[in-house]
Motif scaffolding. Structure first.
Motif, PDB file in Angstrom:
ATOM      1  N   TRP A  68       0.804  -1.217   0.000  1.00  0.00           N
ATOM      2  CA  TRP A  68       0.000   0.000   0.000  1.00  0.00           C
ATOM      3  C   TRP A  68       0.837   1.267   0.000  1.00  0.00           C
ATOM      4  O   TRP A  68       0.294   2.378  -0.077  1.00  0.00           O
ATOM      5  CB  TRP A  68      -0.964   0.025   1.181  1.00  0.00           C
ATOM      6  N   MET A  69       2.147   1.131   0.074  1.00  0.00           N
ATOM      7  CA  MET A  69       3.016   2.296   0.021  1.00  0.00           C
ATOM      8  C   MET A  69       3.194   2.747  -1.431  1.00  0.00           C
ATOM      9  O   MET A  69       3.070   1.963  -2.368  1.00  0.00           O
ATOM     10  CB  MET A  69       4.372   1.975   0.648  1.00  0.00           C
ATOM     11  N   HIS A  70       3.506   4.012  -1.606  1.00  0.00           N
ATOM     12  CA  HIS A  70       3.697   4.550  -2.954  1.00  0.00           C
ATOM     13  C   HIS A  70       4.866   3.852  -3.645  1.00  0.00           C
ATOM     14  O   HIS A  70       5.922   3.617  -3.042  1.00  0.00           O
ATOM     15  CB  HIS A  70       3.947   6.057  -2.894  1.00  0.00           C
ATOM     16  N   ASP A  71       4.665   3.526  -4.908  1.00  0.00           N
ATOM     17  CA  ASP A  71       5.707   2.930  -5.752  1.00  0.00           C
ATOM     18  C   ASP A  71       6.242   1.626  -5.192  1.00  0.00           C
ATOM     19  O   ASP A  71       7.420   1.275  -5.399  1.00  0.00           O
ATOM     20  CB  ASP A  71       6.869   3.922  -5.955  1.00  0.00           C
ATOM     21  N   ALA A  72       5.389   0.868  -4.488  1.00  0.00           N
ATOM     22  CA  ALA A  72       5.830  -0.393  -3.890  1.00  0.00           C
ATOM     23  C   ALA A  72       5.715  -1.571  -4.841  1.00  0.00           C
ATOM     24  O   ALA A  72       6.368  -2.598  -4.634  1.00  0.00           O
ATOM     25  CB  ALA A  72       5.016  -0.680  -2.622  1.00  0.00           C
ATOM     26  N   MET A  73       4.890  -1.466  -5.879  1.00  0.00           N
ATOM     27  CA  MET A  73       4.590  -2.643  -6.692  1.00  0.00           C
ATOM     28  C   MET A  73       5.797  -3.226  -7.436  1.00  0.00           C
ATOM     29  O   MET A  73       5.902  -4.447  -7.563  1.00  0.00           O
ATOM     30  CB  MET A  73       3.457  -2.326  -7.667  1.00  0.00           C
ATOM     31  N   PRO A  74       6.744  -2.410  -7.926  1.00  0.00           N
ATOM     32  CA  PRO A  74       7.886  -3.024  -8.614  1.00  0.00           C
ATOM     33  C   PRO A  74       8.694  -3.985  -7.743  1.00  0.00           C
ATOM     34  O   PRO A  74       9.362  -4.882  -8.278  1.00  0.00           O
ATOM     35  CB  PRO A  74       8.732  -1.808  -9.037  1.00  0.00           C
ATOM     36  N   ALA A  75       8.629  -3.822  -6.429  1.00  0.00           N
ATOM     37  CA  ALA A  75       9.397  -4.687  -5.531  1.00  0.00           C
ATOM     38  C   ALA A  75       8.655  -5.960  -5.152  1.00  0.00           C
ATOM     39  O   ALA A  75       9.230  -6.825  -4.471  1.00  0.00           O
ATOM     40  CB  ALA A  75       9.765  -3.920  -4.257  1.00  0.00           C
ATOM     41  N   ASP A  77       7.622  -8.572  -6.914  1.00  0.00           N
ATOM     42  CA  ASP A  77       8.122  -9.834  -7.462  1.00  0.00           C
ATOM     43  C   ASP A  77       9.246 -10.383  -6.586  1.00  0.00           C
ATOM     44  O   ASP A  77       9.293 -11.590  -6.280  1.00  0.00           O
ATOM     45  CB  ASP A  77       8.616  -9.641  -8.893  1.00  0.00           C
ATOM     46  N   ALA A  78      10.151  -9.503  -6.174  1.00  0.00           N
ATOM     47  CA  ALA A  78      11.249  -9.939  -5.304  1.00  0.00           C
ATOM     48  C   ALA A  78      10.717 -10.373  -3.947  1.00  0.00           C
ATOM     49  O   ALA A  78      11.191 -11.365  -3.367  1.00  0.00           O
ATOM     50  CB  ALA A  78      12.269  -8.812  -5.140  1.00  0.00           C
ATOM     51  N   ALA A  79       9.722  -9.669  -3.429  1.00  0.00           N
ATOM     52  CA  ALA A  79       9.120 -10.064  -2.156  1.00  0.00           C
ATOM     53  C   ALA A  79       8.476 -11.440  -2.277  1.00  0.00           C
ATOM     54  O   ALA A  79       8.595 -12.286  -1.372  1.00  0.00           O
ATOM     55  CB  ALA A  79       8.082  -9.028  -1.721  1.00  0.00           C
ATOM     56  N   GLY A  80       7.799 -11.682  -3.390  1.00  0.00           N
ATOM     57  CA  GLY A  80       7.179 -12.983  -3.599  1.00  0.00           C
ATOM     58  C   GLY A  80       8.204 -14.103  -3.670  1.00  0.00           C
ATOM     59  O   GLY A  80       7.992 -15.191  -3.124  1.00  0.00           O
ATOM     60  N   ALA A  81       9.323 -13.843  -4.326  1.00  0.00           N
ATOM     61  CA  ALA A  81      10.374 -14.860  -4.412  1.00  0.00           C
ATOM     62  C   ALA A  81      10.933 -15.172  -3.024  1.00  0.00           C
ATOM     63  O   ALA A  81      11.214 -16.339  -2.703  1.00  0.00           O
ATOM     64  CB  ALA A  81      11.487 -14.381  -5.345  1.00  0.00           C
ATOM     65  N   TRP A  82      11.110 -14.148  -2.215  1.00  0.00           N
ATOM     66  CA  TRP A  82      11.595 -14.356  -0.832  1.00  0.00           C
ATOM     67  C   TRP A  82      10.598 -15.188  -0.034  1.00  0.00           C
ATOM     68  O   TRP A  82      10.982 -16.131   0.668  1.00  0.00           O
ATOM     69  CB  TRP A  82      11.821 -12.996  -0.180  1.00  0.00           C
ATOM     70  N   LEU A  83       9.318 -14.872  -0.154  1.00  0.00           N
ATOM     71  CA  LEU A  83       8.291 -15.617   0.570  1.00  0.00           C
ATOM     72  C   LEU A  83       8.226 -17.077   0.107  1.00  0.00           C
ATOM     73  O   LEU A  83       8.092 -17.993   0.929  1.00  0.00           O
ATOM     74  CB  LEU A  83       6.933 -14.941   0.390  1.00  0.00           C
ATOM     75  N   LEU A  84       8.306 -17.291  -1.203  1.00  0.00           N
ATOM     76  CA  LEU A  84       8.274 -18.665  -1.719  1.00  0.00           C
ATOM     77  C   LEU A  84       9.468 -19.475  -1.209  1.00  0.00           C
ATOM     78  O   LEU A  84       9.326 -20.663  -0.883  1.00  0.00           O
ATOM     79  CB  LEU A  84       8.263 -18.649  -3.241  1.00  0.00           C
ATOM     80  N   ALA A  85      10.631 -18.850  -1.136  1.00  0.00           N
ATOM     81  CA  ALA A  85      11.808 -19.558  -0.615  1.00  0.00           C
ATOM     82  C   ALA A  85      11.610 -19.942   0.842  1.00  0.00           C
ATOM     83  O   ALA A  85      11.957 -21.059   1.267  1.00  0.00           O
ATOM     84  CB  ALA A  85      13.058 -18.687  -0.791  1.00  0.00           C
ATOM     85  N   LEU A  86      11.041 -19.034   1.636  1.00  0.00           N
ATOM     86  CA  LEU A  86      10.741 -19.360   3.030  1.00  0.00           C
ATOM     87  C   LEU A  86       9.776 -20.539   3.113  1.00  0.00           C
ATOM     88  O   LEU A  86       9.948 -21.444   3.939  1.00  0.00           O
ATOM     89  CB  LEU A  86      10.127 -18.151   3.741  1.00  0.00           C
ATOM     90  N   ALA A  87       8.757 -20.518   2.265  1.00  0.00           N
ATOM     91  CA  ALA A  87       7.752 -21.583   2.295  1.00  0.00           C
ATOM     92  C   ALA A  87       8.354 -22.927   1.903  1.00  0.00           C
ATOM     93  O   ALA A  87       8.025 -23.959   2.500  1.00  0.00           O
ATOM     94  CB  ALA A  87       6.584 -21.231   1.370  1.00  0.00           C
TER      95      ALA A  87
END
Length: 367
Positions: A68-75, A77-87
């Motif tokens: 929900w922060m401004h200009d957060a969407m480009p990051a 994909d990287a956040a998703g990759a980090w979460l998937l690795a944790l999972a």
């Protein structure tokens, strides 16, 4: 089906942190281990201490901007990759996301997403119009995540309807009320003061209207919460006594001592602070909005959020009538007892088990 491991996302900025720790504590008591993946600003020392007190809770932090922060969407994909690795490393039975954009990913377990609040419903209720075109990428990401999740949960029917309106349709939806433990918020001898709490910088909390109303009150109005916006800037209001951000023990003490709790919110999908205040024996004065009506109708005084005179009049009435104030406090406390942590934990365990069962059935049909 037996749930042993849950991976949960959270942030350390607002009520989602409190919600996540409360649920993790309830799950631990049922023998469930939780991995809590925190996005956004890092948890502070006090928050880390709170997390470390929960048996079996593993805490991980990823320095990715909240969606929900401004200009957060480009990051994201990287956040998703980090979460998937944790999972993949943790091998959970269920993935429980308290944010939106990653509900559609190829998780190693069934995923649910909880709709706590969102930019589009915030704008609809607080400003009466949709956000600008710069939020289209956010809307696309949220829609993809919610529609891709096996289940969308919300803490009220009002919030579930808002999420469906802006981002639906969903594969499945369910309401699970948030919960708190009564023993964590014991009433104390009451003082002649009005309390409010929340992020002071958030227009939805409507602290400004409370400040205007407070000028005419014979009692002081104390307000607890973070004044500094995570993206910069500090909120301040004349006529209020700021307490700053309080730790859990001091917040419970503030609730316990306050005679009245005021939350004239324009937008509040659940309102954990109102629940905590009610458990502590406060009479409630709340914004007359669908979610708070859904939870507290008959147990609170409701006020139009954008009418400081009406807010002041409602507070005056309770200040001047001790028997009515005590009657209202008793009604609120009785209602609050129905929103228990144990009930919330049981509802989520049921949702998890149903997701696991459905996933097994689907796997069996395709094998």
């Amino acid at each position: 089906m037996r749930v042993q491991r849950v991976m949960m996302s959270a942030d350390a900025v607002g009520g989602v942190w409190t919600y996540a720790l409360e649920l993790a504590r309830g799950l631990a008591e049922e023998g469930v281990e939780t991995l809590l993946a925190v996005l956004g600003p890092a948890p502070g020392p006090q928050q880390r201490a709170e997390a470390s007190a929960i048996p079996g809770l593993r805490l991980r932090h990823g320095d990715f901007p909240l969606e929900w922060m401004h200009d957060a969407m480009p990051a994201q994909d990287a956040a998703g990759a980090w979460l998937l690795a944790l999972a993949r490393d943790f091998a959970p039975d269920v993935v429980h996301l308290n944010h939106y954009c990653h509900g559609h990913l190829d998780w190693p377990a069934p995923a649910l997403v909880v709709a706590h609040s969102c930019v589009f419903s915030w704008h609809a209720h607080v400003r009466g119009r949709p956000p600008g075109p710069e939020w289209q990428a956010y809307r696309d990401g949220v829609t993809r995540g919610l529609r891709g999740a096996a289940l969308v949960v919300a803490p009220t029917r009002a919030m579930l309807a808002d999420a469906e309106r802006h981002y639906g349709p969903f594969r499945a939806g369910r309401v699970v009320h948030n919960g708190r433990r009564a023993e964590d918020f014991p009433p104390r001898p009451k003082r002649a003061l009005v309390l409010s709490a929340g992020r002071l910088w958030d227009e939805a909390k409507n602290v400004g209207a409370l400040a205007v109303a407070g000028h005419s009150l014979p009692w002081p109005v104390h307000v607890a919460g973070e004044a500094r916006h995570p993206e910069g800037g500090v909120a301040g209001f004349d006529g209020l006594h700021p307490l700053g951000r309080l730790d859990a023990a001091r917040m419970a003490a503030a609730y316990g001592e306050a005679a009245i709790y005021a939350l004239p919110a324009r937008y509040e999908p659940f309102g954990l602070s109102a629940l905590e205040a009610a458990l502590a024996g406060c009479a409630l004065v709340l914004g007359d909005i669908p979610s708070l009506r859904e939870l507290w109708d008959g147990a609170a005084t409701f006020v139009p959020p954008d009418d400081p005179d009406a807010i002041a009049a409602a507070l005056h009435a309770l200040v001047e009538d001790a028997p009515e104030r005590e009657r209202r406090a008793a009604l609120a406390r009785a209602r609050a007892a129905t929103y228990s942590s144990a009930r919330t934990t049981a509802a989520y365990l049921d949702a998890y088990s149903r997701l696991i069962h459905a996933n097994h059935e689907a796997t069996a049909c395709t094998s």
